[in-house]
Motif scaffolding. Structure first.
Motif, PDB file in Angstrom:
ATOM      1  N   UNK A  32       0.811  -1.218   0.000  1.00 33.66           N
ATOM      2  CA  UNK A  32       0.000   0.000   0.000  1.00 33.66           C
ATOM      3  C   UNK A  32       0.853   1.280   0.000  1.00 33.66           C
ATOM      4  N   UNK A  33       2.151   1.163  -0.235  1.00 30.30           N
ATOM      5  CA  UNK A  33       3.005   2.356  -0.226  1.00 30.30           C
ATOM      6  C   UNK A  33       2.537   3.465  -1.169  1.00 30.30           C
ATOM      7  N   UNK A  34       1.935   3.144  -2.327  1.00 29.87           N
ATOM      8  CA  UNK A  34       1.421   4.230  -3.182  1.00 29.87           C
ATOM      9  C   UNK A  34       0.389   5.118  -2.483  1.00 29.87           C
ATOM     10  N   UNK A  35      -0.204   4.617  -1.380  1.00 28.01           N
ATOM     11  CA  UNK A  35      -1.237   5.384  -0.678  1.00 28.01           C
ATOM     12  C   UNK A  35      -0.650   6.387   0.325  1.00 28.01           C
ATOM     13  N   UNK A  36       0.677   6.442   0.472  1.00 31.77           N
ATOM     14  CA  UNK A  36       1.278   7.386   1.420  1.00 31.77           C
ATOM     15  C   UNK A  36       0.942   8.819   1.031  1.00 31.77           C
ATOM     16  N   UNK A  37       1.097   9.133  -0.242  1.00 29.84           N
ATOM     17  CA  UNK A  37       0.747  10.483  -0.704  1.00 29.84           C
ATOM     18  C   UNK A  37      -0.728  10.767  -0.475  1.00 29.84           C
ATOM     19  N   UNK A  38      -1.572   9.754  -0.687  1.00 32.99           N
ATOM     20  CA  UNK A  38      -3.020   9.915  -0.517  1.00 32.99           C
ATOM     21  C   UNK A  38      -3.369  10.275   0.916  1.00 32.99           C
ATOM     22  N   UNK A  39      -2.757   9.591   1.861  1.00 32.94           N
ATOM     23  CA  UNK A  39      -3.080   9.866   3.260  1.00 32.94           C
ATOM     24  C   UNK A  39      -2.555  11.242   3.682  1.00 32.94           C
TER      25      UNK A  39
END
Length: 478
Positions: free
Chosen positions: A317-324
């Protein structure tokens, strides 16, 4: 029951909404992966939109109206029966519409089992009648029942969800949660009400419910429809990244919003008695609370996003870091809009004006999602959520100033921001001494929280911090 006890019960309940997902979310996200998480998230978002439509605004309207007649058993019985029947009628109609959706859209038909379970959830949502207990301020019952059920579901989850193929079983557990709540609540409500079918007047509720329904649908367009639009325009993996980030933010939101449903019956009663000073007092406390905790939580979420994703979701889920990071202000913004919309405009009967605000937000949300998703995918949806929530806060705040005279205390906002800045050196200092995500998070939670409230208490002499310390920590009476 006193406001203080109600807040304690709701804070306990809200804390469980944070702590329990901290147990279940890391497990399910790793077992199911982004694709399985996205399947459940897509089905759940679409189902919840139908649930909101079928409820007709009764979850909010019911609290307000029950608070008005709770001392008159006959009027309470009549009100309960009328609202319950309206909910059943609307739900049956919406189930038929949902089934047509499943048959007509290939995107739904390909995962029909998820959406058929959604139909069962939609039907079962008629029976918990949570609005009755909230209107009667039965928060002790709500808290104990919810905690027991959540523990049971956690135990079942670890037994039945074992692989990515078990995404459907996770959604079945969602259904069982609603079903068990429904059985317990409907049996317990017999202590307070009985169904009566004489002198019913369903029509009188339609106009206020229509206004609430319109506003609730519009609100849920930008709360739920973001995942739905993303699901139709992208794929389950993209939905999984966005859903994971959104869920993490909303775990915290549930805790910040612990005042919400506690205040609705009290604000409604005070306004009905023309006690506007009491209304101002209640809302001012709630607003101060949201500012006090919402601002530092937003900054903390932004700084700790890499460690939170690593701990709760895992490397996939690392791509979701920017999202959070994008979504980090959401806790503050949604808490503010909840104060203005749910705690003020709804209890004082200004649903019509609230509807105008959220319809404006709905159009902004749909337009921004359509424009941003093709190029930015799940991050475009996150940007849309923040922008839409800012619009809603501005519009509802102006209405609250007009009708109640409540204004932001900009000094409280400034002191919360300045006190939160201590988080930045604490965060980078912790990175030098550990590479473990859990160690960094715990270090920052302890160090930042203690530093923040010490600064607020001693340096800025914050009145709410001093009140909480005096009345919640050192008070002898519960």
């Amino acid at each position: 029951m006193s406001l203080k006890k109600n807040v304690i019960y709701n804070t306990l309940l809200s804390a469980s909404q944070v702590l329990i997902p901290l147990i279940t979310f890391p497990y399910t996200s790793r077992v199911l992966g982004p694709n399985g998480t996205g399947q459940v998230g897509f089905a759940d978002s679409l189902t919840n939109y139908f649930v909101v439509f079928a409820a007709l605004g009764i979850p909010y309207y019911g609290i307000r109206e029950v608070a008005k007649v709770k001392t008159d058993r006959n009027k309470l019985n009549q009100l309960f029966t009328e609202l319950f029947l309206l909910h059943i009628i609307a739900t049956v109609v919406l189930i038929l519409v949902y089934l047509v959706f499943i048959l007509c859209f290939q995107r739904l038909n390909s995962n029909a089992t998820f959406f058929l379970i959604g139909c069962a959830i939609l039907l079962t949502n008629v029976f918990p009648v949570e609005w009755l207990f909230q209107g009667l301020e039965e928060f002790k019952f709500i808290t104990i029942r919810t905690l027991v059920i959540r523990v049971m579901i956690i135990i079942l989850l670890f037994f039945v969800v074992k692989s990515p193929k078990d995404a459907i079983l996770l959604y079945v557990l969602n259904f069982f949660t609603v079903f068990i709540n429904a059985v317990i609540n409907f049996r317990y409500c017999k202590r307070f009400v009985t169904l009566t079918f004489t002198q019913l007047n369903l029509k009188k509720h339609l106009n206020p419910l229509f206004n609430l329904l319109a506003s609730n649908l519009a609100i849920n367009v930008y709360i739920l429809i973001d995942s739905v639009i993303l699901g139709f325009m992208s794929n389950d993996t993209a939905v999984g990244y966005y859903t994971s980030s959104s869920r993490i933010n909303k775990m915290i939101l549930n805790c910040v919003a612990s005042f919400g449903f506690v205040l609705i019956p009290q604000v409604s009663s005070a306004y009905n008695d023309n006690n506007k000073e009491r209304v101002k007092e209640l809302i001012s406390k709630s607003l101060s609370y949201v500012i006090l905790v919402g601002i530092p939580i937003g900054l903390g979420m932004f700084l700790l996003a890499p460690q939170i994703i690593e701990l709760l979701a895992g490397p996939t889920y690392y791509p979701a870091i920017t999202t959070i990071k994008i979504l980090s202000p959401l806790t503050l913004l949604m808490s503010l809009s909840s104060v203005f919309a749910i705690q003020v405009l709804n209890p004082i009967g200004k649903e019509k004006y609230l509807t105008y605000c959220v319809i404006a937000g709905m159009f902004v949300s749909i337009a921004c999602n359509i424009v941003l998703i093709p190029s930015l995918q799940y991050n475009g949806t996150a940007i849309t959520s923040i922008f839409t929530e800012i619009i809603i806060v501005i519009l509802t705040y102006n209405l609250v100033k007009k009708f109640i005279g409540i204004k932001f205390n900009y000094y409280e906002i400034l002191t919360a921001i300045l006190s939160s800045l201590i988080f930045i050196p604490i965060y980078f200092f912790s990175l030098k001494f550990s590479s473990s995500g859990i160690v960094i998070i715990i270090t920052n939670l302890l160090g930042s929280t203690l530093s923040y409230f010490l600064i607020q208490y001693y340096f800025f002499n914050d009145s709410l911090t001093r009140y909480l310390v005096a009345h919640l920590l050192f008070s002898k009476k519960a």
